[in-house]
Scaffold this active site. Structure first.
Site, PDB file in Angstrom:
ATOM      1  N   LYS A  40       0.848  -1.201   0.000  1.00 59.85           N
ATOM      2  CA  LYS A  40       0.000   0.000   0.000  1.00 59.85           C
ATOM      3  C   LYS A  40       0.879   1.245   0.000  1.00 59.85           C
ATOM      4  CE  LYS A  40       0.947   1.101   4.455  1.00 59.85           C
ATOM      5  NZ  LYS A  40       1.677   2.315   4.894  1.00 59.85           N
ATOM      6  N   PRO A  97       9.549  -4.507   0.133  1.00 59.47           N
ATOM      7  CA  PRO A  97      10.666  -4.256   1.055  1.00 59.47           C
ATOM      8  C   PRO A  97      10.188  -4.118   2.495  1.00 59.47           C
ATOM      9  CG  PRO A  97      10.847  -2.862  -0.884  1.00 59.47           C
ATOM     10  CD  PRO A  97       9.493  -3.502  -0.947  1.00 59.47           C
ATOM     11  N   GLY A 144       7.664   1.313   4.676  1.00 60.53           N
ATOM     12  CA  GLY A 144       6.418   2.074   4.723  1.00 60.53           C
ATOM     13  C   GLY A 144       5.365   1.600   3.745  1.00 60.53           C
ATOM     14  N   LEU A 145       5.548   0.400   3.197  1.00 56.12           N
ATOM     15  CA  LEU A 145       4.635  -0.128   2.183  1.00 56.12           C
ATOM     16  C   LEU A 145       3.672  -1.187   2.722  1.00 56.12           C
ATOM     17  CD1 LEU A 145       7.299  -0.339  -0.648  1.00 56.12           C
ATOM     18  CD2 LEU A 145       5.297   1.159  -0.665  1.00 56.12           C
ATOM     19  N   GLY A 163       4.209  -4.171   4.192  1.00 52.91           N
ATOM     20  CA  GLY A 163       4.492  -5.573   3.886  1.00 52.91           C
ATOM     21  C   GLY A 163       4.098  -6.537   4.981  1.00 52.91           C
ATOM     22  N   SER A 209       1.824  -6.087   7.368  1.00 50.97           N
ATOM     23  CA  SER A 209       0.359  -6.119   7.460  1.00 50.97           C
ATOM     24  C   SER A 209      -0.245  -6.887   6.289  1.00 50.97           C
ATOM     25  CB  SER A 209      -0.197  -4.695   7.480  1.00 50.97           C
ATOM     26  OG  SER A 209       0.248  -3.993   8.611  1.00 50.97           O
ATOM     27  N   ASP A 227      -2.906  -1.332  10.199  1.00 49.23           N
ATOM     28  CA  ASP A 227      -3.617  -1.265   8.917  1.00 49.23           C
ATOM     29  C   ASP A 227      -3.909  -2.646   8.338  1.00 49.23           C
ATOM     30  OD1 ASP A 227      -1.024  -1.912   8.310  1.00 49.23           O
ATOM     31  OD2 ASP A 227      -0.634  -0.174   7.049  1.00 49.23           O
TER      32      ASP A 227
END
Length: 290
Positions: free
Chosen positions: A10, A97, A101-102, A104, A106, A136
């Site tokens: 995300k 990665p 902050g993407l 991963g 979650s 999230d």
């Protein structure tokens, strides 16, 4: 029996910090899933044991997390205990990665819950379990465009046909989320940067110019203080005149939004010539973990 799913990353297009409750920071964030994902394969077991095997598909940085602390493991264990099913062998091939902050971690937890739901024929909604595992994770069970709030457990879906085009720059090292929030408190940084009502409306209408005016992240300054790559990489994207640019989550990945895929690929080519690790992605607004 086994089930494989795609666990999508995300991007936080906006991220406001609205206060604190029960020792945690409350957020309000416009998010979208994007078309990079981890592949999760879950196999049923006759006993109640949970195993986890994880490998990186690329060469980007990773963290050595003990199995018992891994959110994917916790998700499988929680599912099996809640619905009294057998255990599971979980295998994850990671492309998202870690500490970037993407989302991963979650995404993996949500993917495991979705896979086990199908594998064991459970009809109940798994979002309540997901909300127990991470800020999230509940959102990640469905993905798409949404505004999430509270600790991320409140999800307001946004129906939109808008397709966003991004260039991501991955840093060589990550930003620890807990340290980033601690630094936010130390700096006394501004927590309300974005008009999320206007941002959500811009996504609904496909109005990129209006969306560009809303992009912001209250954790940018603390993340940049912890990892100088964040500011440097964002500057490189800004120099290519995107519609908007920002940082996702607590860093360290930064992004630029461009009008078309062609412009994104042009920008990525420019950035690679500077030895930056970058990638073109687009919003996966209809993505599901299947």
């Amino acid at each position: 029996m086994k089930k494989s799913v795609k666990a999508y990353a995300k991007i936080n297009l906006t991220l406001n910090i609205t206060g604190r409750s029960e020792g945690f920071h409350d957020i309000e964030s416009l998010v979208t899933t994007i078309d990079i994902y981890d592949t999760i394969t879950v196999s049923a077991r006759r006993d109640d044991k949970i195993t986890l095997e994880m490998r990186m598909a690329g060469k980007r940085f990773a963290e050595d997390i003990p199995v018992e602390r891994n959110n994917a493991y916790k998700a499988a264990k929680l599912f099996a205990e809640t619905f009294r099913t057998g255990g599971a062998d979980v295998k994850i091939v990671k492309r998202i990665p870690i500490a970037g902050g993407l989302g991963g971690s979650s995404a993996d937890a949500a993917g495991v819950l979705n896979a086990m739901k199908v594998l064991y024929g459970v009809d109940e909604d798994v979002k309540p379990l997901a909300d127990m595992l991470g800020s999230d994770t509940g959102y990640m069970t469905g993905g798409g465009f949404a505004v999430i709030s509270g600790r991320g457990e409140r999800v307001e879906k946004i129906e939109s046909e808008t397709k966003l085009h991004f260039v991501l720059i991955y840093a060589q090292s990550g930003v620890n989320t807990a340290e980033c929030y601690k630094k936010f408190d130390e700096l006394g940084a501004e927590g309300l940067l974005s008009d999320n009502v206007a941002a959500a409306e811009a996504v609904k209408n496909g109005d990129l110019c209006a969306l560009g005016k809303c992009v912001g992240n209250a954790l940018y300054l603390p993340a940049a203080a912890l990892n100088e790559e964040v500011e440097n990489n964002l500057g490189e994207i800004k120099s290519l005149s995107p519609i908007a640019c920002g940082m996702t989550g607590s860093g360290s990945t930064v992004f630029g939004i461009f009008e078309t895929e062609e412009l994104c690929r042009w920008a990525a080519d420019k950035l690679r010539k500077k030895d930056l690790d970058c990638e073109y992605v687009c919003s996966a607004e209809h993505a599901r973990q299947d």
